[in-house]
Design a protein around this motif. Structure first.
Motif, PDB file in Angstrom:
ATOM      1  N   LEU A  28     -23.635 152.951 115.214  1.00 42.92           N
ATOM      2  CA  LEU A  28     -22.382 151.854 115.456  1.00 42.92           C
ATOM      3  C   LEU A  28     -23.043 150.823 114.873  1.00 42.92           C
ATOM      4  O   LEU A  28     -23.823 150.062 115.635  1.00 42.92           O
ATOM      5  CB  LEU A  28     -21.981 151.928 116.811  1.00 42.92           C
ATOM      6  N   SER A  29     -22.559 149.963 113.869  1.00 41.36           N
ATOM      7  CA  SER A  29     -22.974 148.638 113.419  1.00 41.36           C
ATOM      8  C   SER A  29     -22.470 147.595 114.402  1.00 41.36           C
ATOM      9  O   SER A  29     -21.466 147.907 115.290  1.00 41.36           O
ATOM     10  CB  SER A  29     -22.619 148.431 112.134  1.00 41.36           C
ATOM     11  N   LYS A  30     -23.203 146.345 114.105  1.00 41.87           N
ATOM     12  CA  LYS A  30     -22.695 145.264 114.892  1.00 41.87           C
ATOM     13  C   LYS A  30     -21.337 144.911 114.726  1.00 41.87           C
ATOM     14  O   LYS A  30     -20.566 144.766 115.535  1.00 41.87           O
ATOM     15  CB  LYS A  30     -23.384 143.853 114.648  1.00 41.87           C
ATOM     16  N   THR A  31     -20.869 144.883 113.568  1.00 40.45           N
ATOM     17  CA  THR A  31     -19.354 144.788 113.245  1.00 40.45           C
ATOM     18  C   THR A  31     -18.628 145.810 113.777  1.00 40.45           C
ATOM     19  O   THR A  31     -17.444 145.393 114.498  1.00 40.45           O
ATOM     20  CB  THR A  31     -19.199 144.897 111.490  1.00 40.45           C
ATOM     21  N   GLY A  32     -18.936 146.865 113.753  1.00 41.89           N
ATOM     22  CA  GLY A  32     -18.208 148.200 114.320  1.00 41.89           C
ATOM     23  C   GLY A  32     -18.111 148.046 115.907  1.00 41.89           C
ATOM     24  O   GLY A  32     -16.992 148.431 116.506  1.00 41.89           O
ATOM     25  N   ARG A  33     -19.120 147.638 116.617  1.00 41.88           N
ATOM     26  CA  ARG A  33     -19.373 147.401 117.822  1.00 41.88           C
ATOM     27  C   ARG A  33     -18.293 146.205 118.408  1.00 41.88           C
ATOM     28  O   ARG A  33     -17.351 146.317 119.251  1.00 41.88           O
ATOM     29  CB  ARG A  33     -20.320 147.216 118.676  1.00 41.88           C
ATOM     30  N   ALA A  34     -18.358 145.111 117.545  1.00 42.68           N
ATOM     31  CA  ALA A  34     -17.369 144.106 117.783  1.00 42.68           C
ATOM     32  C   ALA A  34     -15.719 144.599 117.862  1.00 42.68           C
ATOM     33  O   ALA A  34     -14.991 144.210 118.660  1.00 42.68           O
ATOM     34  CB  ALA A  34     -17.454 142.837 116.924  1.00 42.68           C
ATOM     35  N   LYS A  35     -15.536 145.243 116.706  1.00 40.57           N
ATOM     36  CA  LYS A  35     -14.080 145.812 116.397  1.00 40.57           C
ATOM     37  C   LYS A  35     -13.836 146.574 117.788  1.00 40.57           C
ATOM     38  O   LYS A  35     -12.583 146.733 118.118  1.00 40.57           O
ATOM     39  CB  LYS A  35     -14.073 146.386 115.300  1.00 40.57           C
ATOM     40  N   TRP A  36     -14.806 147.502 117.990  1.00 40.96           N
ATOM     41  CA  TRP A  36     -14.511 148.285 119.216  1.00 40.96           C
ATOM     42  C   TRP A  36     -14.327 147.627 120.515  1.00 40.96           C
ATOM     43  O   TRP A  36     -13.541 148.062 121.396  1.00 40.96           O
ATOM     44  CB  TRP A  36     -15.861 149.273 119.247  1.00 40.96           C
ATOM     45  N   PHE A  37     -15.187 146.700 120.969  1.00 39.24           N
ATOM     46  CA  PHE A  37     -14.812 145.896 121.905  1.00 39.24           C
ATOM     47  C   PHE A  37     -13.708 145.227 122.050  1.00 39.24           C
ATOM     48  O   PHE A  37     -12.934 145.139 123.128  1.00 39.24           O
ATOM     49  CB  PHE A  37     -16.124 144.885 122.435  1.00 39.24           C
ATOM     50  N   ARG A  38     -13.002 144.924 120.855  1.00 41.08           N
ATOM     51  CA  ARG A  38     -11.685 144.192 120.705  1.00 41.08           C
ATOM     52  C   ARG A  38     -10.499 145.154 121.212  1.00 41.08           C
ATOM     53  O   ARG A  38      -9.460 144.621 121.286  1.00 41.08           O
ATOM     54  CB  ARG A  38     -11.505 143.671 119.425  1.00 41.08           C
ATOM     55  N   THR A  39     -10.896 146.434 121.226  1.00 40.93           N
ATOM     56  CA  THR A  39      -9.759 147.256 121.277  1.00 40.93           C
ATOM     57  C   THR A  39      -9.858 147.621 123.146  1.00 40.93           C
ATOM     58  O   THR A  39      -8.729 148.577 123.282  1.00 40.93           O
ATOM     59  CB  THR A  39      -9.726 148.592 120.571  1.00 40.93           C
ATOM     60  N   MET A  40     -10.777 147.110 123.662  1.00 47.59           N
ATOM     61  CA  MET A  40     -10.632 147.798 125.229  1.00 47.59           C
ATOM     62  C   MET A  40      -9.870 146.787 125.949  1.00 47.59           C
ATOM     63  O   MET A  40     -10.306 145.513 126.213  1.00 47.59           O
ATOM     64  CB  MET A  40     -12.161 147.361 125.565  1.00 47.59           C
ATOM     65  N   SER A  41      -8.938 147.462 126.709  1.00 46.86           N
ATOM     66  CA  SER A  41      -7.973 146.326 127.452  1.00 46.86           C
ATOM     67  C   SER A  41      -8.625 145.946 128.709  1.00 46.86           C
ATOM     68  O   SER A  41      -8.339 144.963 129.195  1.00 46.86           O
ATOM     69  CB  SER A  41      -6.801 147.401 127.851  1.00 46.86           C
ATOM     70  N   SER A  42      -9.751 146.685 129.030  1.00 43.93           N
ATOM     71  CA  SER A  42     -10.652 146.160 130.283  1.00 43.93           C
ATOM     72  C   SER A  42     -11.112 144.865 130.223  1.00 43.93           C
ATOM     73  O   SER A  42     -11.520 144.070 130.947  1.00 43.93           O
ATOM     74  CB  SER A  42     -11.557 147.329 130.881  1.00 43.93           C
ATOM     75  N   GLY A  43     -11.386 144.592 128.656  1.00 41.65           N
ATOM     76  CA  GLY A  43     -11.877 143.296 128.339  1.00 41.65           C
ATOM     77  C   GLY A  43     -11.278 142.001 128.873  1.00 41.65           C
ATOM     78  O   GLY A  43     -11.710 141.043 129.456  1.00 41.65           O
ATOM     79  N   GLY A  44     -10.011 142.081 129.143  1.00 44.49           N
ATOM     80  CA  GLY A  44      -9.217 140.928 129.419  1.00 44.49           C
ATOM     81  C   GLY A  44      -9.369 140.769 131.009  1.00 44.49           C
ATOM     82  O   GLY A  44      -9.307 139.689 131.362  1.00 44.49           O
ATOM     83  N   ALA A  45      -9.493 141.932 131.490  1.00 45.87           N
ATOM     84  CA  ALA A  45      -9.711 141.928 133.056  1.00 45.87           C
ATOM     85  C   ALA A  45     -10.917 141.067 133.431  1.00 45.87           C
ATOM     86  O   ALA A  45     -11.210 140.871 134.513  1.00 45.87           O
ATOM     87  CB  ALA A  45      -9.731 143.063 133.782  1.00 45.87           C
ATOM     88  N   MET A  46     -11.913 141.252 132.437  1.00 44.07           N
ATOM     89  CA  MET A  46     -13.479 140.841 132.745  1.00 44.07           C
ATOM     90  C   MET A  46     -13.649 139.601 132.113  1.00 44.07           C
ATOM     91  O   MET A  46     -14.788 138.974 132.111  1.00 44.07           O
ATOM     92  CB  MET A  46     -14.340 141.939 132.380  1.00 44.07           C
ATOM     93  N   LEU A  47     -12.702 138.721 131.505  1.00 49.81           N
ATOM     94  CA  LEU A  47     -12.862 137.616 130.895  1.00 49.81           C
ATOM     95  C   LEU A  47     -13.183 136.535 132.112  1.00 49.81           C
ATOM     96  O   LEU A  47     -12.531 136.657 133.122  1.00 49.81           O
ATOM     97  CB  LEU A  47     -11.737 137.040 130.285  1.00 49.81           C
TER      98      LEU A  47
END
Length: 212
Positions: free
Chosen positions: A56-75
């Motif tokens: 999982l490359s850096k670019t791939g990880r960034a795209k993956w993190f952007r699809t996690m709906s839980s990210g909005g709850a942790m902003l």
């Protein structure tokens, strides 16, 4: 609903929050913009898996993190009132505050961006701060400016996924249920190093973390 119906008082005796990021964590911004967090940087045994030629490359990880709906709850929530501004924050220490109290010498500078093309990040700064260089030779961004930068780099899909549609679960806007007997416990570690602010560098159009 719990307040109006009295269900919270009747059916919930205790609430235990185990290390829950009630006001958010800066790690989300770093992960979504760069694909890196301390978890991927400080695990040398797994370095190959996280390389550009690994699983999982850096670019791939960034795209993956952007699809996690839980990210909005942790902003991070609460803006500069909670996380500080470019000159000071509630959790600053003499080691993190610049001796001359200039911009960029505080935990309130959530992200400071250096490297090629750093000037383009000036557009995310508040109008009254534009053109004022930080004392660390990078473009300092407050928590609100960092979130704005994150959304602009990530695209509208991430913004639509992360931005709250209701106030439910927002501790600064959604009141606690009217339940006088309810007991709440919050359990956190003490003395554990925690990600709080980042120095980033742009190279080839990508952001990478220099210092946490």
């Amino acid at each position: 609903l719990l307040s109006k119906t009295g269900r919270g008082e009747r059916h919930i005796h205790r609430y235990v929050n185990i290390a829950g990021p009630i006001l958010g964590v800066p790690k989300v911004i770093a992960a979504v913009t760069s694909g890196d967090t301390s978890d991927s940087i400080w695990l040398p045994d797994f370095a190959f898996l996280f390389s550009e030629h690994g699983l999982l490359s850096k670019t791939g990880r960034a795209k993956w993190f952007r699809t996690m709906s839980s990210g909005g709850a942790m902003l991070p929530q609460g803006g500069e009132a909670v996380w500080g501004d470019l000159k000071s924050s509630p959790d600053d220490s003499p080691l993190t505050r610049d001796s001359e109290n200039k911009e960029g010498g505080s935990f309130g500078t959530l992200v400071c961006i250096a490297g090629e093309g750093k000037e383009k990040y000036e557009r995310y700064r508040k109008r009254e701060r534009m053109g004022l260089g930080g004392s660390r030779g990078c473009v300092p961004l407050s928590v609100e400016e960092s979130v704005d930068m994150m959304y602009n780099r990530s695209g509208e899909a991430t913004r639509n996924l992360f931005e709250p549609k209701t106030h439910w679960g927002q501790p600064l806007t959604d009141p606690l249920p009217r339940a006088p007997s309810l007991k709440m416990y919050c359990l956190y570690g003490v003395g554990v190093p925690t990600e709080r602010a980042y120095s980033m560098r742009e190279e080839g159009g990508e952001l990478r973390i220099d210092t946490i």
